[in-house]
Write an enzyme that holds these catalytic residues in place. Structure first.
Site, PDB file in Angstrom:
ATOM      1  N   SER A  32       0.842  -1.279   0.061  1.00 30.67           N
ATOM      2  CA  SER A  32      -0.066   0.017   0.003  1.00 30.67           C
ATOM      3  C   SER A  32       0.882   1.307   0.083  1.00 30.67           C
ATOM      4  O   SER A  32       2.014   1.167   0.641  1.00 30.67           O
ATOM      5  CB  SER A  32      -0.958   0.154   1.052  1.00 30.67           C
ATOM      6  OG  SER A  32      -1.413   1.311   1.321  1.00 30.67           O
ATOM      7  N   LYS A  34      -4.632  -6.929   3.724  1.00 27.95           N
ATOM      8  CA  LYS A  34      -4.394  -5.565   2.594  1.00 27.95           C
ATOM      9  C   LYS A  34      -5.900  -5.394   2.247  1.00 27.95           C
ATOM     10  O   LYS A  34      -6.488  -4.288   1.820  1.00 27.95           O
ATOM     11  CB  LYS A  34      -3.611  -6.065   1.313  1.00 27.95           C
ATOM     12  CG  LYS A  34      -3.587  -4.853   0.339  1.00 27.95           C
ATOM     13  CD  LYS A  34      -3.150  -3.561   0.713  1.00 27.95           C
ATOM     14  CE  LYS A  34      -2.892  -2.448  -0.418  1.00 27.95           C
ATOM     15  NZ  LYS A  34      -3.509  -2.333  -1.540  1.00 27.95           N
ATOM     16  N   HIS A  62      -7.434  -3.504   4.818  1.00 31.54           N
ATOM     17  CA  HIS A  62      -6.621  -2.049   4.820  1.00 31.54           C
ATOM     18  C   HIS A  62      -7.588  -1.276   3.745  1.00 31.54           C
ATOM     19  O   HIS A  62      -8.010   0.043   4.047  1.00 31.54           O
ATOM     20  CB  HIS A  62      -5.169  -2.284   4.432  1.00 31.54           C
ATOM     21  CG  HIS A  62      -4.707  -0.848   3.745  1.00 31.54           C
ATOM     22  ND1 HIS A  62      -4.919  -0.238   2.623  1.00 31.54           N
ATOM     23  CD2 HIS A  62      -3.752  -0.360   4.342  1.00 31.54           C
ATOM     24  CE1 HIS A  62      -4.201   0.738   2.566  1.00 31.54           C
ATOM     25  NE2 HIS A  62      -3.563   1.012   3.590  1.00 31.54           N
ATOM     26  N   ASN A  63      -7.876  -1.879   2.486  1.00 32.28           N
ATOM     27  CA  ASN A  63      -8.400  -1.073   1.379  1.00 32.28           C
ATOM     28  C   ASN A  63      -9.946  -0.924   1.926  1.00 32.28           C
ATOM     29  O   ASN A  63     -10.667   0.194   1.692  1.00 32.28           O
ATOM     30  CB  ASN A  63      -8.433  -1.953  -0.008  1.00 32.28           C
ATOM     31  CG  ASN A  63      -7.143  -1.808  -0.530  1.00 32.28           C
ATOM     32  OD1 ASN A  63      -6.254  -1.448   0.152  1.00 32.28           O
ATOM     33  ND2 ASN A  63      -6.982  -2.003  -1.933  1.00 32.28           N
ATOM     34  N   GLU A  74     -10.023   2.031   4.109  1.00 30.40           N
ATOM     35  CA  GLU A  74      -9.653   3.261   3.333  1.00 30.40           C
ATOM     36  C   GLU A  74     -10.847   3.616   2.536  1.00 30.40           C
ATOM     37  O   GLU A  74     -11.312   4.882   2.536  1.00 30.40           O
ATOM     38  CB  GLU A  74      -8.685   2.775   2.086  1.00 30.40           C
ATOM     39  CG  GLU A  74      -8.405   3.771   1.169  1.00 30.40           C
ATOM     40  CD  GLU A  74      -7.343   2.983   0.067  1.00 30.40           C
ATOM     41  OE1 GLU A  74      -6.251   2.343   0.462  1.00 30.40           O
ATOM     42  OE2 GLU A  74      -7.644   2.871  -1.407  1.00 30.40           O
TER      43      GLU A  74
END
Lengths: 616, 616
Positions: free
Chosen positions: A285, A340, A343-344, A347
């Site tokens: 990222s 991940k 994480h996104n 986000e």
């Protein structure tokens, strides 16, 4: 023997801190005594010594690699020396005339080698045919250059796919002194000489090797090869893997740095295991800039394989406030891509929250610059990468208007928010803000319907908003805490379900720099998550929520009355209100399910796990 | 020839309206003339005639079945007659002495058959060894009984799995006069003689055949077999299919009536196609009571295969207000299970909305009986099955307390709400209320966390609620319209994506009776969906929303201020406010995506589908 000091220098300069060993140091005392008495060693004498060196090499290979100098005169010595590591062994043969070598040995003071003994060695020598051969008559400096030029054609690390992220990672690796090979496919008229062109654009890539031939690319990388794929997630990854496979050797390591689905990563891991190829799925990222200057990296797979790529990944990663790399071994299987993905997801929600704040402030009549001013004033309390770029975006002008006003309001998505929502549904862990943010993007895509509905449902009510900028900041911060609670809870649930044993605090730590969701809040969560997996049970967080929550109720209720869409802000409150309800109305749902489907229910006055059915 | 009138009667009584044919009616004129002139037909004469009868049989099999009487004296005649339909052909051989038959023929007036001709037929006869043999000397009545008892051991329809739903469907089929075979597995000490025991419990099952041996069960069903599986969705379906396969014949039809995942149904359809077995996935809604008295049925698969099970499914289905069956061919592949999945998703949200109304009314201090009174008063405007059972549930008392108060507030789920949410994420069709309802159930499962959070975040604010029962009704109705809009939109998106060509109005129609989400609203939607796939673009709906929406804003905002969790009611408003926003803040999200990931964006001043990237 030979010129070991030069060797050492040569090796040290070419490779990166691999250990150097003089084979003579591993002779048993009997051999040393025998040589000291002027007798040549026979094969029996040498056997245990060669096995010891082979053991040494294997041991060293577990970490990275090493250089060993020794007399390896016969082919069967070399067979013993490289037993079990044939594909990882590179031979270098320093050759010279009897005179040259004899004279050099005689010039030494601390070495014992009679002419007789040297002759016996020359008689014994079976020249290797698979070695880099170098004449010892050359000057030491020339020998170094020669070995360098030969060995340097072999890169330490390969990267496939020179898109935005792939290019940035190549430059990052090269800037950190790594010798890399770069590959981009050749597509007639569309992608031609991409790697060569890219190399020529950047000074730091002067020693990088560019390819559009896959076999040459693979052959240019030292074994065990470390090859990172930066290609589009999905079928492309499988195609590239299948293209690579015939050229790879056992023990090579493939690293998928794209946003692949974690289930797919597990499948690929299992598939490649059958081919004795290691597979590491890693989240990366930071976008284009992060990839170049230091991204946050989330690798998973076999821990042993990770150790071999660790020096590369940790060197190019961003550094946290304690200068530790924002890269850590996440866990087995596809856990890195799972992390991940979340994480996104976080986000997505963080972006949607900013978009809703933008909606609210726009509704109060502020222009983008004035909104940027408000956000700027929040930096002390709510600083983050996304807040920062939002301010910059809002200030960006084109001609006399703000650029943001000219952008079409249909938000795209590329899979990870979708998968995070699916994971939330599958694991029973309600990351409702991620889902709301995803659905908000989907709704934005209904542009034509929205324009029509706007005509059909137009109302002419005056706006009636009465709250302070601080109320709005509190509302934003409250929602962010819920978003982070839900995201880490989703990871925690996956960790239990898949038995991954993930470290939430360490995950928060590698998200404090390099990545898109780095923020002051994330720095605080590193500490919070050291003692609990549930942010909402931390005392400091409880105290903060109690302080800021009333603002949220005020802002959200007013937005609802004024028809300002705030799906994520609103959901943060509704989720929290549900979460803090000791006795909910889910009892009615259980009764309904039992009524029409005989699904049974449990009772509050019986904690024995008995299930009841009522004939309603 | 033979006794065709009895045949006709026999066939008519045993089977359900299958056509009857006299083979003689299909002789070409030459053959008739030849017989009239007293000459026996030879094999050449018969060939075209036998082929014509074979064609006739095949044509009839496309619909259901038929009975044909004819002389099928030689084995090779029978080979011709059953060519290509060997497994679907049942032979019945009426045998008798020369005298008996000769005398009977002579007693007739309208038939020409010389003694010579009959003798030639007797000489030609090769007795079949695979036929039900019946002596023509018996009385016509006895022949009928004999054939009946032979043929009646063959059921028309089989059902596997005697759980709650399976049992109700068996009784429903039997009540409608169908001859069925019923199978339940044998599990020592747990499930023993389930089918026999079940048969003995219910009068209407007196002619049903019970089995716990799968092969005997399958053999008891007439070909092409129609076997419905009512077993747990998931792996069990595959296990049962694999157990059945060795006993099935080509052309048999399996019907999966469980809540299977639509993707799995497609896979099973494709798999069974390779075995020449038809597979129909069908949703069945109505719970235990609906299954018994008439459920709503949503079958999909091959249309031709559906035609063969149509008489069964449409007979047992509920009937709509025009007495049409609440069962219709939905579409290909797994579309029936997809539609059922969305049905259940809508059901999740409808249940959650009632739970939230229950929360709100409870917060105002009303007891369950008083809440039931309020809901009772809504019946004119908002009648539905779920409202109705909720009233009954709320009134149910145990000792001196309401039963609902004793039920543990952890709501279970069995897959379909989960899958509907996943489909919403995958298809980009935001059914946000289904997702919210699913997540509310998940949150309810965090009972321990909720109790702890309740202590940590307790506030002592006085309740301040100021709205009428009518406001609450409007809020409820508004959310229901949004829920139904989103559900049908999800089906519509799937229909486009998978090219299923689904008929939304027809789907609404089969949901007006028999199923859990039947309601007045659904009846209205049958008409609405005849002219549009988007409920929110219908004028009547627009008018209604304009009328009731202000109540929703009032109620939702007050609930938020009073910390009453209303995740679905709130989401209905937020979704709607987003949906009617012509220019949303998704432009900011596009700018952010372009800033950090170079994802590009479109511009409002360029409708050429060009994508832009800015160097921010």
């Amino acid at each position: 023997m030979w010129e070991k000091h030069y060797w050492e220098i040569t090796i040290r300069r070419i490779k990166y801190s691999i250990p150097f060993f003089d084979g003579d140091d591993f002779h048993p005392q009997e051999n040393i005594d025998k040589m000291a008495s002027g007798q040549a060693l026979n094969d029996d004498d040498r056997h245990d010594w060669l096995v010891a060196l082979n053991d040494l090499a294997k041991e060293q290979l577990k970490n990275n690699s090493c250089a060993i100098v020794c007399s390896a005169l016969k082919q069967n010595y070399r067979v013993l020396l490289s037993k079990g590591i044939e594909k990882q062994t590179e031979w270098i043969h320093l050759f010279g005339s009897f005179e040259t070598i004899y004279n050099r040995i005689n010039a030494r003071k601390d070495h014992f080698m009679s002419s007789e003994m040297l002759k016996s060695q020359f008689d014994t020598l079976e020249e290797p045919d698979n070695a880099i051969a170098i004449d010892v008559k050359l000057l030491p400096k020339e020998i170094i250059e020669k070995i360098k030029s030969e060995l340097m054609e072999i890169s330490e690390f390969g990267l496939v796919g020179l898109g935005v992220m792939g290019k940035s990672l190549c430059r990052n690796l090269a800037n950190n002194g790594f010798k890399i090979s770069m590959f981009n496919r050749h597509v007639e008229g569309v992608e031609e000489n991409v790697a060569v062109g890219f190399k020529n654009e950047h000074q730091e890539l002067s020693s990088a090797l560019p390819f559009d031939n896959l076999q040459e690319f693979v052959n240019s990388i030292q074994k065990p090869r470390k090859i990172m794929l930066m290609v589009n997630a999905g079928k492309t990854v499988d195609i590239v893997i299948d293209d690579l496979l015939p050229h790879l050797s056992e023990g090579d390591i493939l690293i998928d740095g794209g946003n692949s689905n974690y289930n797919k990563t597990k499948e690929r891991f299992d598939y490649l295991k059958t081919k004795n190829i290691h597979f590491i799925g890693t989240g990366v990222s930071g976008g284009e800039e992060g990839a170049l200057k230091g991204p946050s990296i989330m690798p998973s797979g076999d821990r042993e394989a990770y150790k071999k790529v660790q020096p590369f990944l940790e060197t190019i990663a961003a550094k946290d406030e304690n200068s530790l790399p924002c890269c850590t071994y996440i866990g087995p299987e596809g856990s890195g891509h799972f992390v991940k993905m979340v994480h996104n997801g976080i986000e997505y929600a963080e972006m949607q929250l900013l978009a809703e704040i933008f909606s609210i402030l726009s509704a109060t009549g502020k222009n983008p610059d004035e909104i940027a001013d408000v956000l700027e004033s929040w930096k002390n309390e709510a600083d983050s990468y996304l807040l920062d770029i939002t301010i910059k975006i809002l200030r960006k002008k084109e001609d006399n208007d703000w650029l943001v006003n000219k952008i079409l309001d249909k938000a795209g998505n590329k899979g990870t928010g979708n998968w995070a929502t699916i994971a939330t549904a599958q694991l029973g862990a309600p990351s409702t803000l991620i889902a709301s943010a995803l659905f908000a993007r989907y709704t934005s895509f209904y542009k034509d319907d929205r324009v029509e509905a706007n005509k059909n449902f137009r109302t002419e009510n005056d706006l009636n908003l009465d709250f302070s900028s601080n109320d709005l900041l509190n509302t934003y911060q409250f929602a962010r805490i819920i978003n982070h609670y839900q995201g880490f809870n989703l990871i925690d649930q996956a960790s239990s379900f898949y038995k991954w044993d993930l470290n939430l605090s360490e995950i928060a730590r590698i998200w404090t720099s390099g990545c898109i969701i780095k923020s002051c809040l994330m720095v605080e969560l590193v500490e919070v998550l050291k003692t609990t997996n549930s942010i909402l049970s931390n005392e400091k967080v409880i105290k903060q929520i109690k302080k800021i929550k009333p603002s949220s109720g005020k802002v959200v209720s007013q937005c609802i009355l004024n028809e300002i869409p705030i799906t994520c802000l609103s959901e943060s409150l509704n989720f929290f209100n549900s979460y803090k309800t000791a006795n909910s109305s889910a009892n009615l749902i259980q009764a309904q399910r039992d009524y029409f489907g005989a699904h049974t229910y449990q009772r509050i006055d019986d904690d024995s796990d008995t299930f009841y059915h009522t004939n309603w």
